[in-house]
Design an enzyme around this catalytic site. Structure first.
Site, PDB file in Angstrom:
ATOM      1  N   CYS A  40       0.845  -1.204   0.000  1.00 35.03           N
ATOM      2  CA  CYS A  40       0.000   0.000   0.000  1.00 35.03           C
ATOM      3  C   CYS A  40       0.878   1.251   0.000  1.00 35.03           C
ATOM      4  O   CYS A  40       1.992   1.243   0.527  1.00 35.03           O
ATOM      5  CB  CYS A  40      -0.888  -0.021   1.250  1.00 35.03           C
ATOM      6  SG  CYS A  40      -1.885   1.463   1.487  1.00 35.03           S
ATOM      7  N   SER A  42       0.692   3.836   1.738  1.00 32.27           N
ATOM      8  CA  SER A  42       0.973   4.406   3.069  1.00 32.27           C
ATOM      9  C   SER A  42       2.308   3.919   3.635  1.00 32.27           C
ATOM     10  O   SER A  42       2.960   4.629   4.403  1.00 32.27           O
ATOM     11  CB  SER A  42      -0.147   4.057   4.046  1.00 32.27           C
ATOM     12  OG  SER A  42      -1.354   4.567   3.563  1.00 32.27           O
ATOM     13  N   HIS A  45       4.862   6.222   2.319  1.00 26.67           N
ATOM     14  CA  HIS A  45       4.964   7.472   3.093  1.00 26.67           C
ATOM     15  C   HIS A  45       5.957   7.314   4.242  1.00 26.67           C
ATOM     16  O   HIS A  45       6.712   8.229   4.545  1.00 26.67           O
ATOM     17  CB  HIS A  45       3.594   7.861   3.674  1.00 26.67           C
ATOM     18  CG  HIS A  45       2.688   8.522   2.680  1.00 26.67           C
ATOM     19  ND1 HIS A  45       1.347   8.681   2.907  1.00 26.67           N
ATOM     20  CD2 HIS A  45       2.929   9.064   1.467  1.00 26.67           C
ATOM     21  CE1 HIS A  45       0.797   9.292   1.872  1.00 26.67           C
ATOM     22  NE2 HIS A  45       1.741   9.529   0.979  1.00 26.67           N
ATOM     23  N   HIS A  61       0.671  -2.859   6.862  1.00 23.95           N
ATOM     24  CA  HIS A  61      -0.501  -2.609   7.724  1.00 23.95           C
ATOM     25  C   HIS A  61      -1.766  -3.197   7.109  1.00 23.95           C
ATOM     26  O   HIS A  61      -2.854  -2.840   7.497  1.00 23.95           O
ATOM     27  CB  HIS A  61      -0.665  -1.102   7.922  1.00 23.95           C
ATOM     28  CG  HIS A  61      -0.892  -0.404   6.618  1.00 23.95           C
ATOM     29  ND1 HIS A  61       0.141  -0.061   5.778  1.00 23.95           N
ATOM     30  CD2 HIS A  61      -2.025  -0.086   5.967  1.00 23.95           C
ATOM     31  CE1 HIS A  61      -0.355   0.474   4.680  1.00 23.95           C
ATOM     32  NE2 HIS A  61      -1.668   0.469   4.764  1.00 23.95           N
ATOM     33  N   CYS A 168      -7.066  -3.053   4.574  1.00 21.93           N
ATOM     34  CA  CYS A 168      -6.828  -1.639   4.232  1.00 21.93           C
ATOM     35  C   CYS A 168      -7.646  -1.216   3.021  1.00 21.93           C
ATOM     36  O   CYS A 168      -8.627  -0.496   3.144  1.00 21.93           O
ATOM     37  CB  CYS A 168      -5.344  -1.320   4.028  1.00 21.93           C
ATOM     38  SG  CYS A 168      -5.072   0.439   3.651  1.00 21.93           S
TER      39      CYS A 168
HETATM   40  C1  CXF Z   1      -2.923   4.231   6.715  1.00 22.48           C
HETATM   41  C2  CXF Z   1      -3.303   5.275   7.680  1.00 22.48           C
HETATM   42  C3  CXF Z   1      -2.133   5.724   8.492  1.00 22.48           C
HETATM   43  C4  CXF Z   1      -1.479   4.580   9.150  1.00 22.48           C
HETATM   44  C5  CXF Z   1      -1.142   3.497   8.208  1.00 22.48           C
HETATM   45  C6  CXF Z   1      -2.283   3.077   7.368  1.00 22.48           C
HETATM   46  N1  CXF Z   1      -4.072   3.881   5.991  1.00 22.48           N
HETATM   47  C7  CXF Z   1      -4.088   3.333   4.779  1.00 22.48           C
HETATM   48  O1  CXF Z   1      -3.213   3.087   4.037  1.00 22.48           O
HETATM   49 ZN    ZN Z   2      -2.988   1.106   3.353  1.00 13.62          ZN
END
Ligand code: CXF
Ligand code: ZN
Length: 366
Positions: A40, A42, A45, A61, A168
């Protein structure tokens, strides 16, 4: 015990596969043997340092697996159960949990950000040094030790890689349409971004009976897939997109517009594509600290509604099993979401593929 895990040691460096130490679950915790972990944005990030998690960390996650052992007092699951992991463990009892907003849980939000367990320690270490886990999980490892509140028992007759996606992309996307935005039959919907989350928003909007459902992307492969998931129209994203959405919605703009990518500029365009009185739902996560310019003068005069949607406003214990029932009964196309599978030691390649946009959802299988 020892296990293999993908570690992020420094921002903007590749994941490194290491053999780490894992302690058994303490009271209230569960040991899960991972079967599948989704790839994903995220996690990226975190790699880029645009998230709040401390290093070194195990990302991941979006996962599912089989419960291997439980700590004292655990009642929700037992060894052998199949589980989808929730990246928002919630206490069930605080101000927000009592108001059906577990995604805002006051007890767990700081814990999940700390990368540690609720007692302030980690169960994972490398050469004695504690390793953090992303948002209470850390799915890019052969095992996880997580709070039982993050462990949702699911039916055994669905593939665990599908169960992982529910943790997710499916909850975030389908939930945004059916819960956060509460799309109604016949309402017009435009979705910016047709990736893992965007496709799920499209599916959710289709389940709600929306029409038209307009998917906007720059990748022609994704636009084709979007039609299979319920989009009635696909538009190549450029500076004529808003006008094209208006042309498809009686010159008004869409009743519901969703931004699924997490780009400020797209959030601003998506606002323009929303009809007066309509709702813009912000689903994609923009980098922490970034800002979006939305015109207050227009918001007031047009009564446009701007909503955030975090984890699709779902209640994991209620909705994970429901999504998997819908999948099993043919109402959610989740097999089609997985475009490529990787081994844990191929994780860096998996993220490169995600960045080039060649896959709807990549998944690490163990
Ligand atoms: C994220 C939101 C922030 C923490 C990790 C997961 N959501 C989706 O990708
Ligand atoms: Zn995610």
């Amino acid at each position: 015990m020892k296990m293999k895990a993908a570690l992020l040691k420094e921002f903007n460096t590749p994941f490194q596969i290491e053999t780490v130490d894992l302690q058994p679950p303490k009271a209230g915790e569960v040991l899960v043997k991972m079967a599948a972990s989704g790839v994903c944005h995220s996690d990226w990030h975190v790699v880029e340092g645009l998230s709040y998690f401390p290093l070194p960390i195990i990302c991941g996650h979006e996962g599912a697996g089989i419960v291997e052992a439980v700590g004292d007092g655990v009642t929700r699951v037992q060894p052998g159960d199949h589980a989808t992991l929730s990246f928002r463990a919630n206490c069930g009892d605080c101000y927000y949990c009592q108001r059906d907003k577990p995604n805002l849980c006051e007890v767990y939000t700081p814990v999940l950000r700390s990368g540690l367990q609720i007692d302030g320690t980690s169960r994972v270490s490398l050469n004695g040094e504690p390793i953090h886990i992303m948002t209470g999980l850390g799915c890019f490892a052969e095992y996880v030790v997580i709070p039982e509140e993050a462990c949702v028992r699911v039916r055994r007759d669905v593939p665990l890689e599908v169960a992982a996606l529910v943790g997710c992309a499916v909850s975030t996307g389908v939930g945004a349409a059916i819960y956060t935005a509460d799309v109604r039959p016949g309402e017009s919907v435009a979705v910016y971004g047709a990736g893992g989350v965007g496709l799920n928003i499209i599916m959710g909007a289709a389940m709600c009976g929306a029409d038209p459902i307009i998917a906007v992307d720059t990748n022609s492969t994704k636009m084709e897939i979007a039609r299979e998931f319920g989009a009635t129209h696909t538009l190549y994203s450029d500076d004529t997109t808003v006008a094209q959405i208006q042309a498809l919605t009686h010159s008004r703009g869409a009743d519901h517009v969703f931004e699924s990518v997490g780009l400020q500029v797209l959030q601003e365009t998506a606002f323009e594509a929303t009809r007066p009185g309509g709702t813009l739902t912000l689903v994609g996560l923009t980098p922490l600290g970034s800002g979006t310019n939305l015109p207050g003068s227009v918001i007031t005069r047009t009564e446009k509604v701007i909503r955030g949607s975090f984890y699709g406003s779902v209640l994991p214990q209620r909705d994970f099993p429901m999504f998997l029932d819908l999948y099993r009964n043919g109402k959610l196309k989740l097999d089609e979401l997985v475009t490529r599978r990787y081994r844990l030691d191929e994780i860096n390649e998996a993220y490169q593929d995600m960045l080039t946009g060649e896959v709807a959802r990549g998944i690490i299988v163990f």
